[in-house]
Motif scaffolding. Structure first.
Motif, PDB file in Angstrom:
ATOM      1  N   GLU A 140      -1.031   7.610   9.533  1.00 49.96           N
ATOM      2  CA  GLU A 140      -2.107   6.654   9.816  1.00 49.96           C
ATOM      3  C   GLU A 140      -2.775   6.111   8.558  1.00 49.96           C
ATOM      4  N   VAL A 141      -2.570   6.750   7.422  1.00 57.21           N
ATOM      5  CA  VAL A 141      -3.259   6.361   6.185  1.00 57.21           C
ATOM      6  C   VAL A 141      -2.575   5.147   5.562  1.00 57.21           C
ATOM      7  N   PRO A 142      -3.332   4.085   5.278  1.00 54.86           N
ATOM      8  CA  PRO A 142      -2.749   2.913   4.618  1.00 54.86           C
ATOM      9  C   PRO A 142      -2.164   3.310   3.257  1.00 54.86           C
ATOM     10  N   GLY A 143      -0.980   2.791   2.961  1.00 57.09           N
ATOM     11  CA  GLY A 143      -0.313   3.099   1.698  1.00 57.09           C
ATOM     12  C   GLY A 143       0.818   4.096   1.863  1.00 57.09           C
ATOM     13  N   ILE A 144       0.890   4.762   3.014  1.00 56.60           N
ATOM     14  CA  ILE A 144       2.007   5.678   3.284  1.00 56.60           C
ATOM     15  C   ILE A 144       3.123   4.859   3.921  1.00 56.60           C
ATOM     16  N   HIS A 145       4.281   4.868   3.302  1.00 61.11           N
ATOM     17  CA  HIS A 145       5.435   4.158   3.862  1.00 61.11           C
ATOM     18  C   HIS A 145       6.170   5.037   4.864  1.00 61.11           C
ATOM     19  N   SER A 146       6.453   6.295   4.459  1.00 60.09           N
ATOM     20  CA  SER A 146       7.151   7.220   5.346  1.00 60.09           C
ATOM     21  C   SER A 146       6.949   8.641   4.834  1.00 60.09           C
ATOM     22  N   LEU A 147       7.425   9.591   5.617  1.00 60.83           N
ATOM     23  CA  LEU A 147       7.368  10.998   5.235  1.00 60.83           C
ATOM     24  C   LEU A 147       8.779  11.542   5.142  1.00 60.83           C
ATOM     25  N   GLY A 148       8.965  12.527   4.266  1.00 63.35           N
ATOM     26  CA  GLY A 148      10.260  13.182   4.113  1.00 63.35           C
ATOM     27  C   GLY A 148      10.869  12.922   2.760  1.00 63.35           C
ATOM     28  N   ALA A 149      11.577  13.942   2.258  1.00 63.94           N
ATOM     29  CA  ALA A 149      12.300  13.808   0.995  1.00 63.94           C
ATOM     30  C   ALA A 149      13.564  12.979   1.241  1.00 63.94           C
ATOM     31  N   LEU A 169       3.296  18.324   2.659  1.00 59.57           N
ATOM     32  CA  LEU A 169       3.809  17.010   3.046  1.00 59.57           C
ATOM     33  C   LEU A 169       4.652  16.417   1.927  1.00 59.57           C
ATOM     34  N   ASP A 170       5.793  15.818   2.294  1.00 62.66           N
ATOM     35  CA  ASP A 170       6.599  15.006   1.380  1.00 62.66           C
ATOM     36  C   ASP A 170       6.403  13.564   1.818  1.00 62.66           C
TER      37      ASP A 170
END
Length: 161
Positions: free
Chosen positions: A54-63, A100-101
């Motif tokens: 939900e945070v602006p600036g995060i594209h995706s999660l995961g290595a 978190l990655d």
């Protein structure tokens, strides 16, 4: 007086990987404290994953490899959306820790985004589970460039077409 106890199942027990909140029972205790509430580690991971996204600036999660496998899994019918991809949680008796990655968008302040992720994850997990989040560790694995399309490669200039 309410006596809430949170415990995590150990090694070979059938309740391994869950957090159980148990209160006193009896006629004199409030209804909301009678009985046992069990919260699985996967639930905490989903809450943390959704809050981070939900945070602006995060594209995706995961290595890198997790993102690649996740992208393939999303294309398969019934493969799931991978909400917990890039999220690892450790749940203790009354506390939780989150790792978190993340991949951030190019041009954003990584420090500000990381602070926003920590705030959002801590708030969501504590509000929804009652566990105290003692730490949120963030590893920034990549920066997403505006013209990047995951899984798409650009042709080499020297190749014959």
């Amino acid at each position: 007086m309410t006596d809430n106890i949170t415990s995590v199942g150990g090694g070979g027990r059938s309740d391994a990987g869950v957090s159980a909140l148990k209160g006193r029972t009896g006629a004199g205790t409030p209804a909301e404290t009678r009985g046992k509430t069990t919260i699985a580690d996967g639930v905490v991971a989903k809450i943390a994953g959704m809050a981070a996204r939900e945070v602006p600036g995060i594209h995706s999660l995961g290595a890198g490899m997790a993102r690649a496998f996740g992208a393939m899994r999303e294309r398969v019918p019934g493969g799931g959306g991978g909400v917990t991809r890039g999220v690892k949680v450790e749940v203790g008796e009354r506390e939780a820790a989150v790792d978190l990655d993340v991949v951030v968008e190019y041009g954003v302040s990584i420090v500000d985004v990381a602070g926003g992720v920590r705030t959002n994850v801590i708030s969501a997990v504590e509000r929804m589970t009652g566990l105290e989040v003692v730490e949120v560790n963030i590893v920034v694995d990549d920066v997403h460039l505006p013209d990047d399309e995951e899984g798409q490669t650009e042709p080499d200039e020297g190749r014959v077409r």
